[in-house]
Motif scaffolding. Structure first.
Motif, short mmCIF file in Angstrom:
data_model
loop_
_atom_site.label_atom_id
_atom_site.label_comp_id
_atom_site.label_asym_id
_atom_site.label_seq_id
_atom_site.Cartn_x
_atom_site.Cartn_y
_atom_site.Cartn_z
N THR A 1 0.85 -1.19 0.00
CA THR A 1 0.00 0.00 0.00
C THR A 1 0.89 1.24 0.00
N ASP A 2 0.49 2.24 -0.73
CA ASP A 2 1.25 3.49 -0.79
C ASP A 2 1.52 3.98 0.63
N PRO A 3 2.78 4.01 1.07
CA PRO A 3 3.06 4.37 2.46
C PRO A 3 2.70 5.80 2.80
N GLU A 4 2.70 6.68 1.82
CA GLU A 4 2.32 8.07 2.10
C GLU A 4 0.83 8.19 2.42
N ARG A 5 0.08 7.20 2.05
CA ARG A 5 -1.34 7.13 2.39
C ARG A 5 -1.57 6.30 3.64
N LEU A 6 -0.88 5.16 3.75
CA LEU A 6 -1.13 4.22 4.83
C LEU A 6 -0.52 4.65 6.16
N LEU A 7 0.74 5.06 6.17
CA LEU A 7 1.44 5.30 7.43
C LEU A 7 0.79 6.39 8.28
N PRO A 8 0.35 7.53 7.71
CA PRO A 8 -0.34 8.51 8.56
C PRO A 8 -1.62 7.96 9.18
N LEU A 9 -2.32 7.08 8.47
CA LEU A 9 -3.53 6.47 9.03
C LEU A 9 -3.19 5.55 10.20
N VAL A 10 -2.11 4.77 10.06
CA VAL A 10 -1.66 3.92 11.16
C VAL A 10 -1.30 4.78 12.36
N HIS A 11 -0.51 5.82 12.12
CA HIS A 11 -0.07 6.69 13.21
C HIS A 11 -1.26 7.29 13.96
N LYS A 12 -2.28 7.69 13.23
CA LYS A 12 -3.47 8.28 13.84
C LYS A 12 -4.19 7.30 14.75
N ARG A 13 -4.13 6.01 14.44
CA ARG A 13 -4.85 5.00 15.22
C ARG A 13 -4.03 4.39 16.35
N LEU A 14 -2.76 4.75 16.45
CA LEU A 14 -1.93 4.22 17.52
C LEU A 14 -2.16 5.00 18.82
N SER A 15 -2.19 4.29 19.92
CA SER A 15 -2.26 4.94 21.22
C SER A 15 -0.93 5.63 21.51
N PRO A 16 -0.90 6.54 22.50
CA PRO A 16 0.38 7.15 22.87
C PRO A 16 1.42 6.07 23.18
N ASP A 17 2.60 6.22 22.63
CA ASP A 17 3.68 5.23 22.78
C ASP A 17 3.36 3.91 22.08
N GLY A 18 2.36 3.92 21.20
CA GLY A 18 2.05 2.72 20.43
C GLY A 18 3.14 2.39 19.42
N MET A 19 3.07 1.19 18.87
CA MET A 19 4.16 0.68 18.03
C MET A 19 3.62 0.06 16.75
N LEU A 20 4.25 0.40 15.64
CA LEU A 20 4.03 -0.27 14.36
C LEU A 20 5.21 -1.17 14.10
N VAL A 21 4.94 -2.44 13.79
CA VAL A 21 6.02 -3.38 13.47
C VAL A 21 5.63 -4.10 12.19
N PHE A 22 6.54 -4.11 11.22
CA PHE A 22 6.23 -4.79 9.96
C PHE A 22 7.47 -5.46 9.40
N SER A 23 7.21 -6.45 8.55
CA SER A 23 8.31 -7.17 7.90
C SER A 23 7.96 -7.45 6.45
N HIS A 24 9.02 -7.56 5.63
CA HIS A 24 8.89 -7.95 4.24
C HIS A 24 10.27 -8.30 3.72
N ARG A 25 10.34 -8.81 2.51
CA ARG A 25 11.65 -9.09 1.92
C ARG A 25 12.42 -7.80 1.72
N PRO A 26 13.73 -7.77 1.95
CA PRO A 26 14.51 -6.58 1.64
C PRO A 26 14.48 -6.32 0.14
N PRO A 27 14.65 -5.03 -0.27
CA PRO A 27 14.69 -4.74 -1.69
C PRO A 27 15.87 -5.44 -2.35
#
Length: 213
Positions: free
Chosen positions: A127-153
């Protein structure tokens, strides 16, 4: 939608996760593309009583493990087949709910907040990170954490590629420095990334990124 159809085809062709892992456990967390490999849930810290959202939860196996540790878990996947598989396998566990939705649509319309958001080879990669990441950040509680994994480029390819199994799906192949810049611009205070080496005999590692709100 073409993208939903693509992920449905992908889901139907997937082999179900084994009933137990190499140590005999019935639930476990797997950050990498290899079975019984990589770190466990300890990188998330204390899970008892925390709210966890997994984007691209698939059949719910990773999230089910966190529910057994006392987390209140919600899984979201774009493919209806995945939700059915997840419910069929894990409906007996408390504190575990599954939804069928596209990640940005779910994040836009949900009213909840989350202590942890996960994407394991999931929508953060597709998903376009410029669209997705701000939405994730908005839904995180204070001191919340986003963790993700994928193959390296992979060296020599364009940063944005195409998923082989579902050609309607764009893939964002970014390295740690690029992810750090994107996370900072989306409001995250801190991020760190590492490449988990592959098991012996394999070539591709796994990029693991942690970011704090």
């Amino acid at each position: 939608m073409e993208i939903v159809d693509a992920w449905e085809r992908y889901a139907r062709g997937r082999t179900p996760r084994r009933e137990t892992n190499a140590s005999g456990a019935g639930t476990w967390l797997n950050w990498t593309q290899y079975p019984d490999h990589g770190p466990d849930e300890s990188i998330l810290g204390e899970l008892q009583g925390r709210t966890v959202l997994e984007l691209g939860c698939g059949t719910g196996c990773n999230l089910a493990h966190l529910a057994t540790l006392g987390a209140d878990c919600i899984g979201v996947d774009i493919a209806p087949t995945q939700r059915k598989k997840a419910v069929d396998r894990w409906d007996h566990l408390p504190g575990l709910t599954f939804h069928t939705a596209e990640a940005t649509d779910y994040l836009t319309h949900t009213e909840g907040s989350f202590d942890v958001v996960l994407s394991i080879f999931g929508p953060v990669w597709f998903t376009d990170p410029e669209r997705l990441l701000p939405l994730v950040h908005k839904r995180l509680s204070p001191d919340g954490m986003l963790v993700f994994s994928h193959r390296p480029p992979t060296a020599g390819i364009q940063p944005v590629g195409t998923l082989r199994e579902a050609r309607a799906v764009t893939r964002w192949d970014y390295d740690p420095a690029e992810w750090s810049a994107l996370l900072t611009s989306s409001g995250f205070e801190y991020s760190e990334a590492e490449v988990i080496p592959p098991p012996e005999g394999q070539e591709a590692g796994t990029l693991l990124v942690r970011a704090c709100a």
